[in-house]
Design an enzyme around this catalytic site. Structure first.
Site, PDB file in Angstrom:
ATOM      1  N   LYS A  47       1.000  -1.166   0.010  1.00 53.07           N
ATOM      2  CA  LYS A  47      -0.131   0.119  -0.001  1.00 53.07           C
ATOM      3  C   LYS A  47       0.994   1.196   0.029  1.00 53.07           C
ATOM      4  O   LYS A  47       1.838   1.250   0.519  1.00 53.07           O
ATOM      5  CB  LYS A  47      -0.943  -0.023   1.277  1.00 53.07           C
ATOM      6  N   ARG A  65     -11.683   0.273  13.764  1.00 52.86           N
ATOM      7  CA  ARG A  65     -11.741   1.215  12.652  1.00 52.86           C
ATOM      8  C   ARG A  65     -12.762   0.192  11.667  1.00 52.86           C
ATOM      9  O   ARG A  65     -13.734   0.344  12.071  1.00 52.86           O
ATOM     10  CB  ARG A  65     -10.154   1.107  11.919  1.00 52.86           C
ATOM     11  N   TYR A 107      14.942  30.907   6.451  1.00 46.38           N
ATOM     12  CA  TYR A 107      13.598  31.724   7.085  1.00 46.38           C
ATOM     13  C   TYR A 107      13.714  31.442   8.448  1.00 46.38           C
ATOM     14  O   TYR A 107      14.181  30.765   9.322  1.00 46.38           O
ATOM     15  CB  TYR A 107      12.180  30.587   6.532  1.00 46.38           C
ATOM     16  N   MET A 133      11.490  24.372   1.252  1.00 45.96           N
ATOM     17  CA  MET A 133      10.840  23.412   0.497  1.00 45.96           C
ATOM     18  C   MET A 133      11.855  22.507  -0.210  1.00 45.96           C
ATOM     19  O   MET A 133      11.731  21.511  -0.298  1.00 45.96           O
ATOM     20  CB  MET A 133       9.784  24.297  -0.462  1.00 45.96           C
TER      21      MET A 133
HETATM   22  C1  LIG Z   1      -0.424  -1.785   6.712  1.00 48.22           C
HETATM   23  C2  LIG Z   1      -1.025  -3.359   7.081  1.00 48.22           C
HETATM   24  C3  LIG Z   1      -0.205  -4.390   7.316  1.00 48.22           C
HETATM   25  C4  LIG Z   1       1.397  -4.112   7.351  1.00 48.22           C
HETATM   26  O1  LIG Z   1       1.621  -3.691   8.522  1.00 48.22           O
HETATM   27  P1  LIG Z   1       3.064  -3.441   9.022  1.00 48.22           P
HETATM   28  O2  LIG Z   1       3.032  -2.881  10.530  1.00 48.22           O
HETATM   29  O3  LIG Z   1       3.858  -2.542   8.061  1.00 48.22           O
HETATM   30  O4  LIG Z   1       3.817  -4.729   8.819  1.00 48.22           O
HETATM   31  C5  LIG Z   1      -0.772  -5.694   7.303  1.00 48.22           C
HETATM   32  N1  LIG Z   1      -1.998  -5.775   7.538  1.00 48.22           N
HETATM   33  C6  LIG Z   1      -3.005  -4.534   7.340  1.00 48.22           C
HETATM   34  C7  LIG Z   1      -4.546  -4.824   7.456  1.00 48.22           C
HETATM   35  C8  LIG Z   1      -2.684  -3.298   7.078  1.00 48.22           C
HETATM   36  O5  LIG Z   1      -3.292  -2.322   6.900  1.00 48.22           O
END
Ligand SMILES: *Cc1c(COP(=O)(O)O)cnc(C)c1O
Length: 377
Positions: free
Chosen positions: A41, A139, A267, A315
């Site tokens: 992801k 969640r 800055y 930046m």
């Molecule tokens: C991001 C995620 C993982 C991986 O998590 P890490 O802490 O990077 O190992 C696994 N399962 C779900 C549902 C996630 O959202």
């Protein structure tokens, strides 16, 4: 390669880390070891989803996992053929893509199941899905203590095929904590409820990287490591596995100049030279992902030495205090990675600024070219 600020992505290290995880699983389970879902992801935690995903598949990842449908589409667009599990909730506009790109959605509510069932029936197909169970993260996911109300209708959907059931831990990097134990028990009980309702033959999974290092009871049929695969193990569990950092952020000195006593830099004029000072300017700033809180707190490696970041992070550039060193334009600057006998890790940089390494990796700027070694698969 026109810009000097580059993110070197060591695909050899990624392959090594993936093998180290698989070896850890095999050491305990042999041929019955759980399968691996490579979590890619957020553009593979900033490393580049397509290149990372190809490496992970070559190293035996059975599944790729991403946050949303758009990310899944991008993986398919890059030619990845492996099963793709989408963790996140989907919206009405995502339906066509789920079917066309053969993505595996997570069903987290009866409403989502209902909509997917309608879409699958309309297309005359059967859609494999995973059920997300909320065991304490609160969640997404079906509440673990309410499954008798929510699940029967989902299981009865004629065009939906239960392929997996999973949960996600809130505190896997504190494995001694009460919540971790409670979530494990809740997941176990959820699977018993599902069995009672007639569900069987599906893949169970729960472990992110920290959980898989912490406790083999979380492995089930599939594990889902992310950060540890990218070579950043959780502090509390880093003795469990030898991984190598995958991304190294580097630049080169653009200019060197003298600053007189009493003069300020950058800055806000917050850094004031108390001695005749040699400043080196590095062409990387917050647009490249450097946290503004590195001002006065962070270091870089130049000529094998730690050199402090002084004055504001702009930046597009920062200043480092190289007084007493002989530095020149073109000298290599390491933000994270090894140089000489020293190295700065993402975890260390995260501590300087009070955040987590995940955030820093995800924020490496879109304009920073990822240079792959070996050059992409
Ligand atoms: C991001 C995620 C993982 C991986 O998590 P890490 O802490 O990077 O190992 C696994 N399962 C779900 C549902 C996630 O959202």
């Amino acid at each position: 390669m026109i810009r000097q600020t580059l993110a070197h992505v060591d695909l050899g290290a990624l392959a090594h880390n993936t093998r180290a995880i698989r070896a850890l699983l095999a050491a305990e389970c042999g041929a019955a070891a759980p399968a691996l879902a490579g979590v890619v992801k957020a553009d593979a935690y900033g490393h580049g989803a397509a290149e990372v995903a190809r490496t992970l598949v070559a190293e035996g990842a059975a599944v790729l996992a991403c946050a949303d449908v758009q990310e899944g589409l991008e993986l398919r667009g890059a030619g990845l053929a492996a099963p793709i599990l989408v963790f996140g909730a989907f919206s009405l506009g995502d339906f066509d893509a789920i079917f066309e790109a053969r993505l595996t959605p997570t069903i987290s509510s009866p409403t989502a199941a209902h909509r997917l069932q309608e879409a699958a029936a309309r297309l005359g197909v059967r859609l494999p899905y995973h059920l997300g169970i909320d065991t304490g993260m609160h969640r997404l996911g079906l509440r673990h203590d309410n499954l008798l109300q929510t699940v029967p209708g989902i299981l009865a959907a004629p065009n939906l095929v239960l392929e997996g059931v999973y949960t996600h831990f809130a505190t896997a990097d504190e494995p001694a904590g009460e919540l971790f134990a409670r979530q494990r028990r809740n997941f176990q009980a959820a699977n018993e409820t599902l069995a009672m309702l007639g569900a069987h033959g599906y893949t169970r999974h729960a472990a992110n990287g920290a959980a898989l290092l912490a406790d083999s009871a979380t492995w089930y049929d599939l594990v889902r490591p992310g950060l540890v695969m990218y070579g950043v193990p959780p502090d509390a569990l880093k003795d469990r596995i030898a991984v190598k950092p995958v991304m190294s952020l580097r630049s080169r000195i653009a200019a060197v100049k003298g600053v007189r006593v009493g003069e300020s830099i950058g800055y806000g004029g917050r850094f004031i030279a108390r001695r005749p000072t040699t400043m080196a300017i590095v062409p990387a700033g917050y647009a490249d992902g450097l946290d503004t809180r590195l001002e006065g707190r962070g270091f870089v490696l130049v000529r094998g030495q730690r050199v402090p970041i002084v004055g504001s992070v702009s930046m597009d550039m920062i200043a480092i205090d190289a007084t007493g060193m002989s530095v020149a334009p073109g000298d290599e600057v390491v933000f994270t990675g090894r140089q000489g006998g020293d190295a700065i890790t993402w975890a260390e940089m995260a501590r300087w600024v009070g955040t987590i390494p995940y955030e820093l990796l995800c924020r490496v700027g879109a304009r920073v070219e990822r240079v792959y070694d070996p050059p992409g698969l």
